[in-house]
Design a protein around this motif. Structure first.
Motif, mmCIF file in Angstrom:
data_model
loop_
_atom_site.group_PDB
_atom_site.id
_atom_site.type_symbol
_atom_site.label_atom_id
_atom_site.label_comp_id
_atom_site.label_asym_id
_atom_site.label_seq_id
_atom_site.Cartn_x
_atom_site.Cartn_y
_atom_site.Cartn_z
ATOM 1 N N GLN A 147 -3.025 20.114 10.653
ATOM 2 C CA GLN A 147 -1.970 20.031 11.661
ATOM 3 C C GLN A 147 -0.730 20.796 11.202
ATOM 4 O O GLN A 147 -0.254 20.628 10.076
ATOM 5 C CB GLN A 147 -1.615 18.575 11.935
ATOM 6 C CG GLN A 147 -0.577 18.394 13.044
ATOM 7 C CD GLN A 147 -0.265 16.928 13.283
ATOM 8 O OE1 GLN A 147 -0.721 16.069 12.530
ATOM 9 N NE2 GLN A 147 0.510 16.649 14.315
ATOM 10 N N GLU A 149 3.233 21.983 12.528
ATOM 11 C CA GLU A 149 4.300 21.815 13.508
ATOM 12 C C GLU A 149 5.514 22.628 13.062
ATOM 13 O O GLU A 149 6.003 22.455 11.938
ATOM 14 C CB GLU A 149 4.673 20.346 13.666
ATOM 15 C CG GLU A 149 5.714 20.111 14.750
ATOM 16 C CD GLU A 149 6.052 18.637 14.929
ATOM 17 O OE1 GLU A 149 6.899 18.326 15.772
ATOM 18 O OE2 GLU A 149 5.461 17.810 14.189
ATOM 19 N N ARG A 151 9.421 23.645 14.010
ATOM 20 C CA ARG A 151 10.542 23.153 14.798
ATOM 21 C C ARG A 151 11.767 24.059 14.630
ATOM 22 O O ARG A 151 12.311 24.171 13.533
ATOM 23 C CB ARG A 151 10.925 21.736 14.371
ATOM 24 C CG ARG A 151 9.792 20.713 14.442
ATOM 25 C CD ARG A 151 10.247 19.385 13.870
ATOM 26 N NE ARG A 151 9.168 18.403 13.856
ATOM 27 C CZ ARG A 151 9.277 17.200 13.277
ATOM 28 N NH1 ARG A 151 10.420 16.849 12.663
ATOM 29 N NH2 ARG A 151 8.245 16.362 13.297
ATOM 30 N N ALA A 171 3.282 23.773 18.066
ATOM 31 C CA ALA A 171 2.458 22.913 17.216
ATOM 32 C C ALA A 171 1.002 23.333 17.327
ATOM 33 O O ALA A 171 0.549 23.823 18.366
ATOM 34 C CB ALA A 171 2.625 21.452 17.606
#
Length: 412
Positions: A147, A149, A151, A171
């Protein structure tokens, strides 16, 4: 200008000419590069000429100064009533030696000052800021999932340059396949550098497996993520040492990795350590049927084609079974049919791996789960290929302008 400074461009030009000789001949630019080499040699010869001219100038003046000094000592010895003949001879002999000693002291001082250029360069390299080696060590199983992500990521190449990524956010789910596309200068490769922290974030953050990578030790971060770069990296050795530099896998696994990227023709019963195999290491083209894991690879893999080098790097990445694999134009030098076969192999072999593909060829990413379109360092579109095609935005325009438009329209 010191002679040693003018000597370096000559060697640099010679090395460039040797590495790019086929390209220079193909473009019929031999005469231009010969003239450039002559110009650099002339500059170096001019410095050598002035260096020795100055040495002769200094030698003549020291000889005159020494003659005057010896004359003074001789006059003092002659006109001093208390000086004996033996003492006068000793004084004259020391006066001659003193002149030569001062001359050579100055010569050696000048030589040392010029040779200190090397030390000055080393000092400049030592003053270059190094990457931080501190940071926490993630758990041994990290990343247990792929995973990712991102930002509000903002990244620049230097403190005084404008940012190349401006507030990028998206993401990637674990095991997903994401394509990063965009025109030249959109920030695709810069995003790759940011994932490995070759470019530190000015603001924003990147989370991999739930951990902020800015808090991790660089070595741990880069060991846990695999990348296949656009320019493949091979070193002097064998196919085996390039695939497995630390000896962690057996020959069966290595051969299987080569088969998965469709380079199994490199594995035949012929022994590449023979005299013929050694001849290939000198830079001549390699017959695909006469190579084994023991085949010698020349410096930078120059005895392999660019496509073969990319496939060897791909096989090396597949061996480690990474949770995250980044492909930066990894098959740009491979023909369309082989590219399609390799892409299918990657998708079948790395089912639980998060795959990030950075590509200019849209056919490479058209069947991925998600497409992220970058423009001027910002995310302008994001979604499934079919969704973006029907939306009629920038991705749709890129498909229409592509030379593979008919194929892409069928795939979408």
């Amino acid at each position: 200008m010191p002679e040693s400074i003018k000597r370096s461009p000559v060697f640099e030009q010679l090395e460039s000419l040797l590495s790019g000789l086929p390209t220079i001949r193909a473009c019929n630019k031999s005469h231009a590069f010969i003239n450039r080499m002559y110009s650099k040699i002339d500059d170096h010869a001019r410095c050598v000429w002035h260096l020795w001219l100055f040495n002769r100038w200094l030698g003549i003046r020291f000889a005159l100064l020494g003659a005057v000094f010896t004359l003074i000592v001789a006059s003092f010895a002659v006109y001093s009533p208390g000086v004996s003949a033996s003492l006068a001879g000793l004084a004259l002999s020391f006066s001659l030696e003193f002149t030569q000693s001062v001359f050579w002291v100055l010569r050696r001082y000048a030589d040392v000052e010029m040779d200190m250029n090397s030390l000055e360069r080393i000092s400049e390299f030592c003053a270059i800021p190094t990457e931080p080696s501190d940071g926490k060590v993630p758990p041994a199983h990290w990343p247990s999932s792929g995973q990712i992500e991102i930002r509000d990521l903002m990244v620049g190449y230097s403190a005084d340059s404008p940012p190349v990524l401006r507030g990028v956010s998206f993401a990637c789910d674990s095991g997903s396949r994401v394509g990063i596309v965009g025109r030249t200068g959109a920030g695709k490769s810069s995003l790759t550098l940011a994932l490995f922290r070759f470019l530190e974030a000015r603001s924003g953050s990147i989370f991999i497996g739930g951990l902020d990578i800015s808090t991790l030790a660089l070595r741990e971060l880069r060991e846990r993520i695999a990348i296949i770069p656009q320019h493949p990296v091979l070193w002097l050795g064998t196919i085996r040492s390039n695939l497995d530099p630390f000896g962690a896998y057996d020959d069966t696994q290595l051969k299987d990795a080569l088969e998965r990227v469709h380079l199994s023709e490199l594995v035949t019963p012929m022994d590449a350590s023979s005299e013929d195999g050694e001849a290939y290491a000198s830079g001549s083209p390699i017959p695909s049927h006469s190579c084994t894991l023991s085949m010698q690879v020349s410096e930078s893999g120059l005895n392999l084609s660019l496509g073969q080098r990319q496939l060897v790097c791909l096989a090396r990445a597949l061996l480690s079974q990474p949770k995250i694999l980044i492909m930066d134009e990894a098959t740009s030098a491979v023909d369309m049919d082989t590219d399609a076969i390799v892409q299918r192999s990657i998708r079948s072999e790395l089912k639980n791996c998060t795959l990030i593909v950075i590509a200019h060829k849209l056919s490479t990413v058209i069947d991925l789960d998600k497409i992220v379109v970058l423009e001027a360092g910002q995310v302008v579109e994001m979604g499934a290929p079919k969704e973006l095609w029907e939306k009629g935005g920038m991705f749709s325009e890129m498909v229409k302008q592509s030379g593979e438009r008919n194929l892409l329209e069928k795939l979408t």
